[in-house]
Design a protein around this motif. Sequence first.
Motif, PDB file in Angstrom:
ATOM      1  N   ARG B 112       0.836  -1.199   0.000  1.00  0.00           N
ATOM      2  CA  ARG B 112       0.000   0.000   0.000  1.00  0.00           C
ATOM      3  C   ARG B 112       0.872   1.251   0.000  1.00  0.00           C
ATOM      4  O   ARG B 112       0.669   2.181  -0.781  1.00  0.00           O
ATOM      5  N   ASN B 150      -7.549   3.414   2.793  1.00  0.00           N
ATOM      6  CA  ASN B 150      -8.692   3.308   1.870  1.00  0.00           C
ATOM      7  C   ASN B 150      -9.961   3.894   2.469  1.00  0.00           C
ATOM      8  O   ASN B 150     -10.972   3.216   2.619  1.00  0.00           O
ATOM      9  N   THR B 183     -15.682   6.917  -3.283  1.00  0.00           N
ATOM     10  CA  THR B 183     -15.236   7.603  -2.082  1.00  0.00           C
ATOM     11  C   THR B 183     -15.927   8.968  -1.975  1.00  0.00           C
ATOM     12  O   THR B 183     -16.047   9.675  -2.966  1.00  0.00           O
TER      13      THR B 183
END
Lengths: 256, 303
Positions: B112, B150, B183
């Motif tokens: 990540r 996230n 998002t």
Amino acid sequence: MLNSLKLCMHITHRNWIVYKKDLIANISPTVADPALVLVSLGLGLGSFITNVEGMTYMQFLAPGLTVATALFTSFFESSYGFYVRMTFENVYKAMLTTPIGVKEVVMGEMIWVGLKGAVMAVGVAIVLALFGLMSNPWLIPTLASVGFLVALPCGALGLLSSALVNNMNQFQTVYSFLIAPLYFLSGIFFPISQMATPVRIVAEFFPLIHGVRLAQALFWQRGIGEAFLYSGTILVVQSIILCALAYHFIKKKLIN
Amino acid sequence: MITATSLKKNFGDFSAVNGINLQVNKGECFGLLGPNGAGKSTFINMTYGTVKRSSGDLKIFGYDPDTNSREIKYRLGVVTQDNALDESLTVLENMQIYCAFIGVARADRKKRIEDLLEYMNLGHKRDALIQTLSGGMKRRLVFVRALLGNPELLILDEPTTGLDPAVRHLLWGKVRELHQTGTTIVLTTHYMHEAEVLCNRLVIMNHGLVAAEGSPQKMIKEHAPGYVGIFNIEDQNKIKSIIAGRDSYDFVEDTSGVYLRTQTLSDLTSFHSDHGLTPLQIRPSNLEDVFLKLTGKELSVDA
Ligand SMILES: Nc1ncnc2c1ncn2[C@@H]1O[C@H](COP(=O)(O)OP(=O)(O)OP(=O)(O)O)[C@@H](O)[C@H]1O
Ligand SMILES: [Mg+2]
């Protein structure tokens, strides 16, 4: 609860990562200072004092030095160290956008100073034992608990002052009027019974005096059980009260 | 996602947020505009509980940030206005410790972090100390930090301040991509163009109040429709006398030129045919015109 504790440990871990980057510079004063006191007072002044409570001055001085180490390492970490992290480095500002709250910040810092106090106390005790100043060196690991129990209230005092001072200079005042008296009037350098009654009564409220009693019990193998029962309990109670106070004031600093 | 009702925040007797009502819906890219000191960051800080509201109501994901901030913060990514990077740690250490804070599984952390660092062109700085980064690099790193978990809700407080144009476009690309994949985003910025291209809805705040609300297009239509011609500053007196008494013109003089807004394009081009004045530039009015008008920086013709 478990989750909260995990978050605290992350803060402790963060401090350790930073600390170990400069390990030698960070550790050396905590060992050098008591060594200096031991040599100058213990050997120097001690040559004029032949008998304190039935032992040499070096023997008398030794236990208190482990406790003083825990005091200084925890107070400086949570005053200057914490203040810089809070005010100049904005470390907590970013943390508070994560699941970490002020409670975890305070607890994480307390665990950190507690562990530091424990390790330093043991470190100093090892050195003192090498000088033959500990009657039973097998008790060295138990000094970790003393270091931890002393570091908590003293660290909380540091956090409290971090929340209350307006600038770094004011730590000097805290040091002169709180930490230095704690250091000199807690029975490290001479038996507490020799002091005037009012001083003795006030000193009884100092966290340090109880730490000194614990360390002396362990070093001299005298009344270990009673010491932990009485002084140990007081230290725990003091830690809880001071941590709660520190939390209250730190919260005011970090949350507008 | 976010619901604010009569939300107020006082610092002493100064009111930074003065009773705002607003709602951010799931999947929106919501813009929060306003001049310096309007109360944008104060509002943002209230959403995750580092500023406690004085009165009114605030709910994030249905939770009250004053009592349940942790529930909120697990689902949040924040680019704070001041970077607040840990100066004692390296780039990588900063990101790793942050992953621990927000609970990213240990196994996922490395990938990540590396992916996001690469995306923001920071891969080569992974072992650098924060102090050795440039201002824009720090800003990029803060953006990376905000995305590590996230988050369902991404709060960006002036994310592109100090970024060069290329990096700004890179960041916009990421914001768009996140918006498209669902998002929810709250963005404050002083770049009107940025708000116009990214936000599907926005509010303009002024003095702790919401001055206007709507989509960028709707706001332009409502508050500053038409076209803007920019004229040479030396022609200001001539222009003033021409438009005197005609209220279909909005007139702003600035050290860089005279800005004249009209309803129709022909009102502007007529300046050339009728008065021999050629605009240096003609453009459709934009969000900046709305902003200046609503936040009181614009001078009206009769002022
Ligand atoms: N902790 C504080 N104590 C006192 N006043 C504050 C505090 N934080 C913010 N303010 C005041 O509240 C007002 C709003 O500040 P805020 O940071 O929300 O503005 P902003 O809209 O984010 O502005 P900018 O575009 O400059 O970031 C300002 O007048 C500021 O001085
Ligand atoms: Mg702001």
